[in-house]
Design a protein around this motif. Sequence first.
Motif, PDB file in Angstrom:
ATOM      1  N   GLU A 117     -36.671  13.909  53.339  1.00  0.00           N
ATOM      2  CA  GLU A 117     -37.930  14.454  52.838  1.00  0.00           C
ATOM      3  C   GLU A 117     -37.676  15.552  51.803  1.00  0.00           C
ATOM      4  O   GLU A 117     -36.662  16.251  51.864  1.00  0.00           O
ATOM      5  N   PRO A 118     -38.590  15.699  50.837  1.00  0.00           N
ATOM      6  CA  PRO A 118     -38.412  16.730  49.799  1.00  0.00           C
ATOM      7  C   PRO A 118     -38.386  18.139  50.390  1.00  0.00           C
ATOM      8  O   PRO A 118     -39.068  18.431  51.367  1.00  0.00           O
ATOM      9  N   LYS A 119     -37.574  18.983  49.791  1.00  0.00           N
ATOM     10  CA  LYS A 119     -37.482  20.400  50.153  1.00  0.00           C
ATOM     11  C   LYS A 119     -37.349  21.181  48.864  1.00  0.00           C
ATOM     12  O   LYS A 119     -37.150  20.602  47.797  1.00  0.00           O
ATOM     13  N   SER A 120     -37.394  22.483  48.982  1.00  0.00           N
ATOM     14  CA  SER A 120     -37.114  23.341  47.829  1.00  0.00           C
ATOM     15  C   SER A 120     -36.600  24.667  48.366  1.00  0.00           C
ATOM     16  O   SER A 120     -37.371  25.592  48.616  1.00  0.00           O
ATOM     17  N   GLU A 121     -35.288  24.746  48.558  1.00  0.00           N
ATOM     18  CA  GLU A 121     -34.647  25.949  49.078  1.00  0.00           C
ATOM     19  C   GLU A 121     -33.536  26.371  48.122  1.00  0.00           C
ATOM     20  O   GLU A 121     -32.771  25.534  47.651  1.00  0.00           O
ATOM     21  N   VAL A 122     -33.449  27.671  47.852  1.00  0.00           N
ATOM     22  CA  VAL A 122     -32.376  28.212  47.031  1.00  0.00           C
ATOM     23  C   VAL A 122     -31.546  29.147  47.895  1.00  0.00           C
ATOM     24  O   VAL A 122     -32.090  30.028  48.560  1.00  0.00           O
ATOM     25  N   TRP A 123     -30.237  28.938  47.871  1.00  0.00           N
ATOM     26  CA  TRP A 123     -29.293  29.733  48.648  1.00  0.00           C
ATOM     27  C   TRP A 123     -28.294  30.383  47.700  1.00  0.00           C
ATOM     28  O   TRP A 123     -27.894  29.782  46.701  1.00  0.00           O
ATOM     29  N   ILE A 124     -27.863  31.587  48.036  1.00  0.00           N
ATOM     30  CA  ILE A 124     -26.734  32.240  47.374  1.00  0.00           C
ATOM     31  C   ILE A 124     -25.544  32.055  48.319  1.00  0.00           C
ATOM     32  O   ILE A 124     -25.633  32.358  49.506  1.00  0.00           O
ATOM     33  N   ASP A 125     -24.441  31.533  47.782  1.00  0.00           N
ATOM     34  CA  ASP A 125     -23.259  31.236  48.586  1.00  0.00           C
ATOM     35  C   ASP A 125     -22.124  32.205  48.264  1.00  0.00           C
ATOM     36  O   ASP A 125     -21.938  32.586  47.106  1.00  0.00           O
ATOM     37  N   SER A 126     -21.376  32.565  49.291  1.00  0.00           N
ATOM     38  CA  SER A 126     -20.189  33.404  49.095  1.00  0.00           C
ATOM     39  C   SER A 126     -19.059  32.547  48.538  1.00  0.00           C
ATOM     40  O   SER A 126     -19.214  31.342  48.335  1.00  0.00           O
ATOM     41  N   GLY A 127     -17.914  33.163  48.345  1.00  0.00           N
ATOM     42  CA  GLY A 127     -16.690  32.411  48.093  1.00  0.00           C
ATOM     43  C   GLY A 127     -16.298  31.727  49.391  1.00  0.00           C
ATOM     44  O   GLY A 127     -17.163  31.410  50.214  1.00  0.00           O
ATOM     45  N   PHE A 128     -15.019  31.540  49.615  1.00  0.00           N
ATOM     46  CA  PHE A 128     -14.547  30.821  50.796  1.00  0.00           C
ATOM     47  C   PHE A 128     -13.476  31.631  51.517  1.00  0.00           C
ATOM     48  O   PHE A 128     -12.767  32.428  50.908  1.00  0.00           O
ATOM     49  N   TRP A 129     -13.354  31.410  52.816  1.00  0.00           N
ATOM     50  CA  TRP A 129     -12.221  31.885  53.603  1.00  0.00           C
ATOM     51  C   TRP A 129     -11.538  30.623  54.083  1.00  0.00           C
ATOM     52  O   TRP A 129     -12.148  29.807  54.768  1.00  0.00           O
ATOM     53  N   THR A 130     -10.275  30.457  53.702  1.00  0.00           N
ATOM     54  CA  THR A 130      -9.587  29.199  53.959  1.00  0.00           C
ATOM     55  C   THR A 130      -8.375  29.395  54.859  1.00  0.00           C
ATOM     56  O   THR A 130      -7.535  30.247  54.596  1.00  0.00           O
ATOM     57  N   ALA A 131      -8.315  28.589  55.917  1.00  0.00           N
ATOM     58  CA  ALA A 131      -7.117  28.488  56.763  1.00  0.00           C
ATOM     59  C   ALA A 131      -6.380  27.246  56.286  1.00  0.00           C
ATOM     60  O   ALA A 131      -6.843  26.115  56.487  1.00  0.00           O
ATOM     61  N   HIS A 132      -5.259  27.435  55.583  1.00  0.00           N
ATOM     62  CA  HIS A 132      -4.509  26.324  55.017  1.00  0.00           C
ATOM     63  C   HIS A 132      -3.690  25.603  56.078  1.00  0.00           C
ATOM     64  O   HIS A 132      -3.169  26.226  56.996  1.00  0.00           O
ATOM     65  N   PHE A 133      -3.582  24.292  55.919  1.00  0.00           N
ATOM     66  CA  PHE A 133      -2.774  23.504  56.840  1.00  0.00           C
ATOM     67  C   PHE A 133      -1.304  23.885  56.716  1.00  0.00           C
ATOM     68  O   PHE A 133      -0.570  23.863  57.686  1.00  0.00           O
ATOM     69  N   ASP A 134      -0.860  24.222  55.512  1.00  0.00           N
ATOM     70  CA  ASP A 134       0.526  24.618  55.265  1.00  0.00           C
ATOM     71  C   ASP A 134       0.557  26.130  55.063  1.00  0.00           C
ATOM     72  O   ASP A 134       0.634  26.625  53.939  1.00  0.00           O
ATOM     73  N   SER A 135       0.506  26.852  56.153  1.00  0.00           N
ATOM     74  CA  SER A 135       0.365  28.314  56.089  1.00  0.00           C
ATOM     75  C   SER A 135       1.641  29.025  55.639  1.00  0.00           C
ATOM     76  O   SER A 135       1.598  30.205  55.323  1.00  0.00           O
ATOM     77  N   GLY A 136       2.754  28.331  55.548  1.00  0.00           N
ATOM     78  CA  GLY A 136       4.006  28.960  55.162  1.00  0.00           C
ATOM     79  C   GLY A 136       4.228  29.080  53.659  1.00  0.00           C
ATOM     80  O   GLY A 136       5.267  29.565  53.227  1.00  0.00           O
ATOM     81  N   LYS A 137       3.286  28.676  52.842  1.00  0.00           N
ATOM     82  CA  LYS A 137       3.471  28.694  51.392  1.00  0.00           C
ATOM     83  C   LYS A 137       2.916  29.938  50.712  1.00  0.00           C
ATOM     84  O   LYS A 137       2.919  30.023  49.491  1.00  0.00           O
ATOM     85  N   SER A 168      -5.201  17.707  51.542  1.00  0.00           N
ATOM     86  CA  SER A 168      -4.079  18.031  50.654  1.00  0.00           C
ATOM     87  C   SER A 168      -3.873  16.864  49.698  1.00  0.00           C
ATOM     88  O   SER A 168      -4.145  15.715  50.032  1.00  0.00           O
ATOM     89  N   TYR A 169      -3.368  17.173  48.504  1.00  0.00           N
ATOM     90  CA  TYR A 169      -3.050  16.123  47.550  1.00  0.00           C
ATOM     91  C   TYR A 169      -1.683  16.423  46.935  1.00  0.00           C
ATOM     92  O   TYR A 169      -1.548  17.339  46.118  1.00  0.00           O
ATOM     93  N   LYS A 170      -0.688  15.668  47.380  1.00  0.00           N
ATOM     94  CA  LYS A 170       0.694  15.808  46.916  1.00  0.00           C
ATOM     95  C   LYS A 170       1.094  17.285  46.929  1.00  0.00           C
ATOM     96  O   LYS A 170       0.842  17.984  47.895  1.00  0.00           O
ATOM     97  N   ASP A 171       1.718  17.764  45.852  1.00  0.00           N
ATOM     98  CA  ASP A 171       2.067  19.188  45.767  1.00  0.00           C
ATOM     99  C   ASP A 171       1.136  19.906  44.797  1.00  0.00           C
ATOM    100  O   ASP A 171       1.446  20.963  44.288  1.00  0.00           O
ATOM    101  N   ARG A 172      -0.042  19.316  44.551  1.00  0.00           N
ATOM    102  CA  ARG A 172      -0.970  19.857  43.559  1.00  0.00           C
ATOM    103  C   ARG A 172      -2.126  20.634  44.154  1.00  0.00           C
ATOM    104  O   ARG A 172      -2.591  21.605  43.578  1.00  0.00           O
ATOM    105  N   LEU A 173      -2.610  20.176  45.302  1.00  0.00           N
ATOM    106  CA  LEU A 173      -3.724  20.836  45.987  1.00  0.00           C
ATOM    107  C   LEU A 173      -3.354  21.008  47.452  1.00  0.00           C
ATOM    108  O   LEU A 173      -2.811  20.083  48.063  1.00  0.00           O
TER     109      LEU A 173
END
Length: 164
Positions: A32-52, A145-150
């Motif tokens: 169904e139609p809506k009309s909401e505007v949100w302000i979003d923060s950046g991100f807090w990321t827990a990486h799978f490869d935390s040793g990098k 994850s994508y190879k050694d790029r992301l």
Amino acid sequence: MISKVFKTLPLLLALAAPLAQADDFFTKIEAEPKSEVWIDSGFWTAHFDSGKGLNGNNKGLGAEYRFSGTMAAVGGRFYNSDREWSNYAGVIWQPYAIGPVRVGAALAAFDGYPKMRNGGWFPAIIPTLTYDYQRVGVNIGIIPSYKDRLYGGISLQLKLKVFE
């Protein structure tokens, strides 16, 4: 301990995928139609490869316009895991819910990652969960994850509804 939980979460979600057929587990959301505007923060990321030594405090600012019960347009800027500025633009499509949590994916384009197309724009599909309560909410993205790029991880983004 927490890193082990984050590493196994994608596996658990993959194992739960067959439950999508169970009517009592997932609920189909009406578009169904809506009309909401949100302000979003950046991100807090827990990486799978935390040793990098990746940046998990991805400060930034974004906006979200929810124009239906299942879709929202998004865009913003954040300081990414490679310690470079990134921009993003796309849509979040969430046709299902588990209780009050919307389930779907962000279909977006990103830039600013030096090892991915030399920092240029690239498309991405990111499984996304959203929980909104009155004027506050949270988006959770499960970034592959994508190879050694992301570098993959679980990202949390806070948001505040500013217009309805």
